[in-house]
Design a protein around this motif. Structure first.
Motif, PDB file in Angstrom:
ATOM      1  N   ILE A   1       0.831  -1.201   0.000  1.00  0.00           N
ATOM      2  CA  ILE A   1       0.000   0.000   0.000  1.00  0.00           C
ATOM      3  C   ILE A   1       0.871   1.259   0.000  1.00  0.00           C
ATOM      4  O   ILE A   1       0.586   2.228  -0.713  1.00  0.00           O
ATOM      5  N   ILE A   2       1.979   1.229   0.766  1.00  0.00           N
ATOM      6  CA  ILE A   2       2.843   2.414   0.847  1.00  0.00           C
ATOM      7  C   ILE A   2       3.513   2.651  -0.502  1.00  0.00           C
ATOM      8  O   ILE A   2       3.616   3.788  -0.971  1.00  0.00           O
TER       9      ILE A   2
ATOM     10  N   ILE B   1       0.977   4.231  -2.841  1.00  0.00           N
ATOM     11  CA  ILE B   1       0.729   5.635  -2.491  1.00  0.00           C
ATOM     12  C   ILE B   1       1.896   6.509  -2.934  1.00  0.00           C
ATOM     13  O   ILE B   1       1.710   7.584  -3.526  1.00  0.00           O
ATOM     14  N   ALA B   2       3.115   6.014  -2.661  1.00  0.00           N
ATOM     15  CA  ALA B   2       4.301   6.796  -3.017  1.00  0.00           C
ATOM     16  C   ALA B   2       4.360   7.005  -4.530  1.00  0.00           C
ATOM     17  O   ALA B   2       4.646   8.108  -5.002  1.00  0.00           O
TER      18      ALA B   2
ATOM     19  N   ARG C   1       1.838   6.977  -6.547  1.00  0.00           N
ATOM     20  CA  ARG C   1       0.723   7.863  -6.930  1.00  0.00           C
ATOM     21  C   ARG C   1       1.117   9.331  -6.744  1.00  0.00           C
ATOM     22  O   ARG C   1       0.865  10.164  -7.610  1.00  0.00           O
ATOM     23  N   ILE C   2       1.742   9.596  -5.588  1.00  0.00           N
ATOM     24  CA  ILE C   2       2.146  10.976  -5.305  1.00  0.00           C
ATOM     25  C   ILE C   2       3.234  11.433  -6.270  1.00  0.00           C
ATOM     26  O   ILE C   2       3.195  12.538  -6.801  1.00  0.00           O
ATOM     27  N   TYR C   3       4.194  10.541  -6.536  1.00  0.00           N
ATOM     28  CA  TYR C   3       5.306  10.886  -7.406  1.00  0.00           C
ATOM     29  C   TYR C   3       4.816  11.110  -8.836  1.00  0.00           C
ATOM     30  O   TYR C   3       5.268  12.023  -9.524  1.00  0.00           O
TER      31      TYR C   3
ATOM     32  N   PHE D   1      -4.229   1.957  -7.758  1.00  0.00           N
ATOM     33  CA  PHE D   1      -4.024   3.359  -7.399  1.00  0.00           C
ATOM     34  C   PHE D   1      -3.504   4.201  -8.548  1.00  0.00           C
ATOM     35  O   PHE D   1      -3.638   5.417  -8.519  1.00  0.00           O
TER      36      PHE D   1
ATOM     37  N   PRO E   1      10.205   8.542  -5.134  1.00  0.00           N
ATOM     38  CA  PRO E   1       8.820   8.463  -4.655  1.00  0.00           C
ATOM     39  C   PRO E   1       8.716   8.532  -3.134  1.00  0.00           C
ATOM     40  O   PRO E   1       7.815   9.182  -2.599  1.00  0.00           O
TER      41      PRO E   1
ATOM     42  N   GLN F   1       9.370  12.158  -2.054  1.00  0.00           N
ATOM     43  CA  GLN F   1       8.254  13.032  -2.411  1.00  0.00           C
ATOM     44  C   GLN F   1       7.069  12.784  -1.472  1.00  0.00           C
ATOM     45  O   GLN F   1       6.380  13.719  -1.073  1.00  0.00           O
ATOM     46  N   MET F   2       6.875  11.520  -1.100  1.00  0.00           N
ATOM     47  CA  MET F   2       5.800  11.200  -0.156  1.00  0.00           C
ATOM     48  C   MET F   2       6.064  11.889   1.183  1.00  0.00           C
ATOM     49  O   MET F   2       5.163  12.470   1.787  1.00  0.00           O
TER      50      MET F   2
ATOM     51  N   GLY G   1       1.194  -4.491   4.355  1.00  0.00           N
ATOM     52  CA  GLY G   1       0.902  -3.721   3.146  1.00  0.00           C
ATOM     53  C   GLY G   1      -0.303  -4.189   2.367  1.00  0.00           C
ATOM     54  O   GLY G   1      -0.649  -3.590   1.361  1.00  0.00           O
TER      55      GLY G   1
ATOM     56  N   TYR H   1      -3.846  -4.570   0.913  1.00  0.00           N
ATOM     57  CA  TYR H   1      -5.012  -3.691   0.844  1.00  0.00           C
ATOM     58  C   TYR H   1      -6.260  -4.455   0.398  1.00  0.00           C
ATOM     59  O   TYR H   1      -7.281  -4.460   1.089  1.00  0.00           O
TER      60      TYR H   1
ATOM     61  N   ALA I   1      -4.078   0.066   6.034  1.00  0.00           N
ATOM     62  CA  ALA I   1      -4.018   0.266   4.585  1.00  0.00           C
ATOM     63  C   ALA I   1      -5.325   0.868   4.080  1.00  0.00           C
ATOM     64  O   ALA I   1      -5.325   1.740   3.212  1.00  0.00           O
TER      65      ALA I   1
ATOM     66  N   PHE J   1      -7.030   8.928  -0.306  1.00  0.00           N
ATOM     67  CA  PHE J   1      -6.699   9.139  -1.719  1.00  0.00           C
ATOM     68  C   PHE J   1      -7.907   8.975  -2.621  1.00  0.00           C
ATOM     69  O   PHE J   1      -7.839   9.241  -3.799  1.00  0.00           O
TER      70      PHE J   1
ATOM     71  N   TRP K   1      -4.444  14.542   0.705  1.00  0.00           N
ATOM     72  CA  TRP K   1      -3.224  13.801   0.384  1.00  0.00           C
ATOM     73  C   TRP K   1      -2.139  13.923   1.451  1.00  0.00           C
ATOM     74  O   TRP K   1      -1.488  12.933   1.763  1.00  0.00           O
TER      75      TRP K   1
ATOM     76  N   ALA L   1       1.108   7.051   5.747  1.00  0.00           N
ATOM     77  CA  ALA L   1       1.953   6.038   5.098  1.00  0.00           C
ATOM     78  C   ALA L   1       3.368   6.091   5.659  1.00  0.00           C
ATOM     79  O   ALA L   1       3.992   5.055   5.910  1.00  0.00           O
TER      80      ALA L   1
END
Lengths: 262, 328
Positions: free
Chosen positions: A112-113, A116-117, A119-121, A208, B66, B69-70, B263, B265, B280, B287, B294, B301
């Protein structure tokens, strides 16, 4: 004493085999049930669900979509993963341990992480959710598996072969292309199959990063949320047979290839 | 196949025409290529730079990028940032987590679930791995292992669905229990922590089995035989020799399964119920709604990742000290 132990352990092993296989076998059986209602017992049988999905354009399209994503992402993963493996295995350099740690990172981040990462990137890079984004996330996620497999193979390459090629006048690039790369072929093929299956089966990243078109696992998930039906069993069974068959074939192929060239 | 053919072909060509006619010979004699190679291989340093530049760039931008950025988004007060508003850093999203049990309960639950399921996986797969490594002949080992690998090629969603069919109210398990006369009414297995546990163990068992198997397989049989000659019983042989020497396998298998379990989901969504909401699902919730949530999702996360890493770090250290303590 030892004999008794052995029998108990054998029973545990076969019980585990049952645990692993029975749910899948039940799921396959349910796809042939002649009723919209999921549940046992099954009183009459039919092939209608299969003829149904093979004439359903949306299902077939989704299937093709997933296959294309798997192929393209595998291509990227294999090229990048092999390159990283060659770097990591070729010599010691400052920061090698750190580089190795960075390399395995995507494989260790919980699903999941990771999704998400990405998706954000993707948003930051202004990649729209959709096919490109899914391919990219699968490609990055699968690189560590390629690198690890290729590194294992590279470490068994006799260094003398490269040296001989260099002594005979081959430059580093030609020595790599003609000695190292052919030697790596079994590992690269094995890793490719593994990546294909990982990408084809992946749910969380496709979910995602996907746009409006679902990949096969996302489609099955969406159908499941609105209720179980034998149609889902038929789709799942086709996916199951395909992935299991490719997996078994790859397992045998890589074993034979490794045996043959060592 | 084709590569082998071409190699032998131009080996012949090489002998006859000294590399002039073969593809590789022509490439090596091509002026542009020669200039390129001299430029690249001018110094070992430059050669290394060219080899390393792309992988390093990829690792930094694609593997680390990534995550960073998160982390950055988690520290912003709003994302995406409106065009005419300045970005403000804030820890608000992190405070939000500690402020409400609706947020930290799922994380707590996820960690407990993951730990319990990891332990279950270990207890289930250890005897299986032990049987394969110690009681089966070499030739059959691969076959028996391959049988177990087949279902693990199948995807997460398909296998979760298979568990749903097994455990449903009209599922196979309830039918079997009814047929045996043990129950009158179906037991609601689905949407409980039991169904979730069964599903997750089902999905992760292989990641435990393979490290355990390779650890057990490496262990020389003579150790046990020597201990038996010295009069050690089966239980003490296992406790004093087999278990300590396979701790590495246990440790890496458990770490892997724990991280994977946290992890998941789709599996908790499909197999779990309202009382088993995992973190999760909490994260994903941020989102699916409007974009300004966000930063909270990203912060959650980050929290989960750090906590999971801390736990596995402590666990591995514990296992290491346990191993040292046993061997001394």
């Amino acid at each position: 004493m030892r004999r008794g132990n052995r029998i108990v352990l054998a029973c545990i092993y076969w019980a585990f085999v049952l645990y692993v296989f029975v749910p899948l076998i039940l799921m396959i059986l349910m796809g042939f049930k002649d009723s919209k209602f999921i549940g046992f017992p099954i009183r009459s049988w039919t092939f209608d669900w299969y003829t149904g999905i093979f004439s359903d354009v949306e299902v077939l399209y989704t299937f093709g979509y997933s296959v294309i994503i798997a192929l393209l992402s595998t291509l990227i993963s294999v090229a990048v993963g092999t390159w990283i493996a060659v770097l990591l295995e070729s010599r010691k350099f400052w920061g090698r341990a750190f580089t190795f740690g960075l390399m395995v990172l995507p494989a260790l981040v919980p699903g999941i992480i990771s999704a998400i990462a990405f998706r954000i990137y993707a948003r930051w890079l202004e990649i729209e959710p959709g096919m490109g984004a899914i391919i990219w996330s699968h490609a990055v996620h699968n690189v560590p598996f390629v690198t690890l497999v290729v590194m294992a193979r590279l470490s068994t390459l006799p260094k003398s072969q490269i040296e001989a090629a260099r002594d005979l006048g081959a430059d580093p690039l030609i020595a790599f292309l003609r000695i190292t790369l052919p030697y790596l072929v079994p590992a690269i093929l094995g890793a490719s199959i593994f990546c294909l299956l990982l990408s084809f089966d992946d749910f969380v990243r496709s979910f995602f990063l996907g746009g409006y078109e679902p990949t096969l696992p996302v489609l099955i998930f969406a159908m499941l949320r609105s209720g179980m039906s034998p149609e889902i069993n038929a789709i799942s069974t086709v996916a199951l047979v395909l992935t299991a068959a490719i997996g078994i074939w790859a397992e045998r192929f890589t074993r034979n290839a490794n045996k043959g060239s060592v | 196949m084709s590569t082998e053919g071409s190699v032998s072909n131009d080996r012949e060509g090489h002998v006859k025409t000294e590399g002039e006619r073969s593809f590789w010979g022509r490439l090596a004699n091509w002026g542009l290529y020669q200039t390129l190679m001299t430029v690249i291989t001018l110094s070992p340093r430059r050669q290394f730079f060219i080899l390393a530049a792309f992988p390093i760039l990829w690792l930094l931008t694609q593997h680390l990028g990534p995550m960073l950025q998160m982390l950055r988004v988690s520290l912003l007060d709003a994302y995406p940032v409106a065009p005419d508003v300045a970005q403000e850093f804030s820890l608000e999203s992190y405070f939000k987590f500690f402020g409400d049990p609706i947020f930290w309960m799922p994380l707590f639950r996820t960690l407990i679930f993951a730990a319990v399921f990891t332990l279950c996986t270990l207890l289930i797969t250890y005897p299986v791995a032990y049987f394969l490594a110690r009681h089966v002949s070499r030739k059959n080992q691969m076959l028996l292992l391959l049988i177990l690998l087949i279902p693990f090629w199948v995807g997460e969603i398909v296998r979760t669905y298979a568990i749903m069919i097994l455990l449903g109210n009209t599922g196979a398990l309830n039918l079997a229990l009814k047929w045996l006369g043990l129950i009158d009414r179906p037991i609601p297995f689905m949407y409980t922590s039991f169904s979730m546990g069964l599903g997750m163990v089902y999905l992760t068992a292989l990641y435990m089995l393979l490290p355990l198997y390779s650890a057990l397989e490496k262990l020389p049989k003579s150790y046990n035989e020597a201990a038996a000659d010295l009069g050690a019983g089966a239980w003490s042989r296992f406790r004093k020799i087999t278990l300590p020497l396979t701790i590495e396998g246990i440790s890496s298998g458990s770490t892997l399964v724990f991280l994977i379990s946290t992890g998941f989901y789709a599996t908790p969504v499909l197999l779990g119920g309202p009382s088993t909401t995992v973190f999760a699902e909490t994260i994903a919730g941020f989102f699916h709604v409007a974009g300004d949530e966000w930063p909270t999702g990203a912060a959650f996360a980050v929290i989960m990742f750090i906590v999971a890493l801390l736990i596995t770090g402590v666990f591995q250290r514990l296992m290491k000290s346990l191993r040292k303590g046993e061997s001394s």
